[in-house]
Scaffold this active site. Structure first.
Site, PDB file in Angstrom:
ATOM      1  N   CYS A 259       0.848  -1.193   0.000  1.00  0.00           N
ATOM      2  CA  CYS A 259       0.000   0.000   0.000  1.00  0.00           C
ATOM      3  C   CYS A 259       0.883   1.242   0.000  1.00  0.00           C
ATOM      4  O   CYS A 259       1.878   1.302   0.727  1.00  0.00           O
ATOM      5  CB  CYS A 259      -0.906   0.002   1.230  1.00  0.00           C
ATOM      6  SG  CYS A 259      -2.004   1.434   1.341  1.00  0.00           S
TER       7      CYS A 259
ATOM      8  N   HIS B   6      -8.996  -3.591  -2.630  1.00  0.00           N
ATOM      9  CA  HIS B   6      -8.056  -2.803  -1.828  1.00  0.00           C
ATOM     10  C   HIS B   6      -8.479  -1.333  -1.791  1.00  0.00           C
ATOM     11  O   HIS B   6      -8.558  -0.725  -0.707  1.00  0.00           O
ATOM     12  CB  HIS B   6      -6.657  -2.939  -2.433  1.00  0.00           C
ATOM     13  CG  HIS B   6      -5.589  -2.171  -1.725  1.00  0.00           C
ATOM     14  ND1 HIS B   6      -4.531  -2.784  -1.075  1.00  0.00           N
ATOM     15  CD2 HIS B   6      -5.384  -0.831  -1.552  1.00  0.00           C
ATOM     16  CE1 HIS B   6      -3.735  -1.861  -0.544  1.00  0.00           C
ATOM     17  NE2 HIS B   6      -4.238  -0.663  -0.830  1.00  0.00           N
ATOM     18  N   GLU B   7      -8.753  -0.758  -2.970  1.00  0.00           N
ATOM     19  CA  GLU B   7      -9.090   0.663  -3.018  1.00  0.00           C
ATOM     20  C   GLU B   7     -10.468   0.939  -2.421  1.00  0.00           C
ATOM     21  O   GLU B   7     -10.661   1.938  -1.721  1.00  0.00           O
ATOM     22  CB  GLU B   7      -9.013   1.178  -4.460  1.00  0.00           C
ATOM     23  CG  GLU B   7      -7.644   1.046  -5.102  1.00  0.00           C
ATOM     24  CD  GLU B   7      -6.513   1.632  -4.277  1.00  0.00           C
ATOM     25  OE1 GLU B   7      -6.742   2.631  -3.556  1.00  0.00           O
ATOM     26  OE2 GLU B   7      -5.398   1.097  -4.331  1.00  0.00           O
TER      27      GLU B   7
ATOM     28  N   HIS C  72     -10.305   1.075   1.297  1.00  0.00           N
ATOM     29  CA  HIS C  72      -9.788   2.362   1.792  1.00  0.00           C
ATOM     30  C   HIS C  72     -10.930   3.332   2.091  1.00  0.00           C
ATOM     31  O   HIS C  72     -10.859   4.120   3.043  1.00  0.00           O
ATOM     32  CB  HIS C  72      -8.877   3.004   0.743  1.00  0.00           C
ATOM     33  CG  HIS C  72      -7.428   2.699   0.915  1.00  0.00           C
ATOM     34  ND1 HIS C  72      -6.736   2.976   2.076  1.00  0.00           N
ATOM     35  CD2 HIS C  72      -6.520   2.164   0.057  1.00  0.00           C
ATOM     36  CE1 HIS C  72      -5.465   2.610   1.935  1.00  0.00           C
ATOM     37  NE2 HIS C  72      -5.308   2.115   0.722  1.00  0.00           N
TER      38      HIS C  72
END
Length: 221
Positions: free
Chosen positions: A133, A175-176, A179
């Site tokens: 990351c 993953h994004e 966030h």
């Protein structure tokens, strides 16, 4: 440190626009500062992005985020990572990988993903692999992700997209999107697998897999 900790997170659209304008004005050659782990903005749920910014400001922000992502370099960057708690991210990866690549990489052209959501294709199961990351620089760890997801998002013109993603693109999207809910990949990674980039390259690149690391470093996947 970003100003987000002082400003709070219940921001009006006007305050969000002002925040975005300030970030863009402070960029260097169009490159934004990437927020690192420990800043509260990375730990709060982001607000809806569509309609929060004027069309021109949104496009300027997207361009800056893309330049920042490519400069880092990375394959994804979310709003909170540049200090803006908006449900917005950019993703891009042109590495098709090689046959037998455990990551199952494939072409993932540039996408703007606004207010994204995903649902796992549970029958395909999960897969562990090394993940890093830009907000936790210098390290990677093994993280389990759904191998396939049904993804939904809006683009920069407000057009809705729905697509089933597999392998590495699915991992990037998860993953994004995570966030935007205040999650960093390390939260659910196997911490015994934590490795510097240097050791990842020396010990675990190319043919080596998370299974090999689990045996060598004594942990279970």
């Amino acid at each position: 440190m970003s100003d987000s900790a002082e400003e709070g997170f219940d921001m009006t659209d006007k305050q969000m626009e002002e925040r975005a304008e300030t970030l863009l004005a402070s960029s260097k050659n169009g490159i934004l500062n990437i927020i690192k782990a420990g800043d509260p903005v990375l730990r709060r749920k982001s607000g809806k992005a569509w309609g929060a910014l004027s069309p021109e400001l949104l496009l300027n922000l997207i361009e800056a985020m893309r330049l920042t992502m490519l400069d880092a370099p990375g394959v994804g960057l979310a709003g909170p990572q540049v200090g803006l708690p908006l449900s917005l991210a950019v993703v891009e990866d042109h590495d098709r990988g090689i046959e037998g690549d455990e990551r199952e990489r494939s072409e993932f052209p540039f996408h703007v993903i606004i207010d994204p959501v995903y649902h796992p294709v549970e029958e395909k199961g999960e897969k562990p692999f090394f993940e890093g990351c830009l907000s936790v620089p210098g390290f990677q760890a093994v993280r389990r992700r759904w191998l396939e997801v049904d993804a939904t998002w809006l683009d920069e013109e407000g057009v809705k997209h729905e697509e089933r993603l597999h392998g590495w693109p699915a991992r990037i999207f998860q993953h994004e999107t995570d966030h935007l809910h205040g999650e960093i990949y390390i939260d659910k990674a196997n911490t015994r697998s934590l490795t510097t980039y240097e050791n990842l390259k020396d010990y675990w690149h190319i043919e080596r897999t998370p299974d090999d690391m689990a045996k060598a470093c004594d942990f279970e996947l």
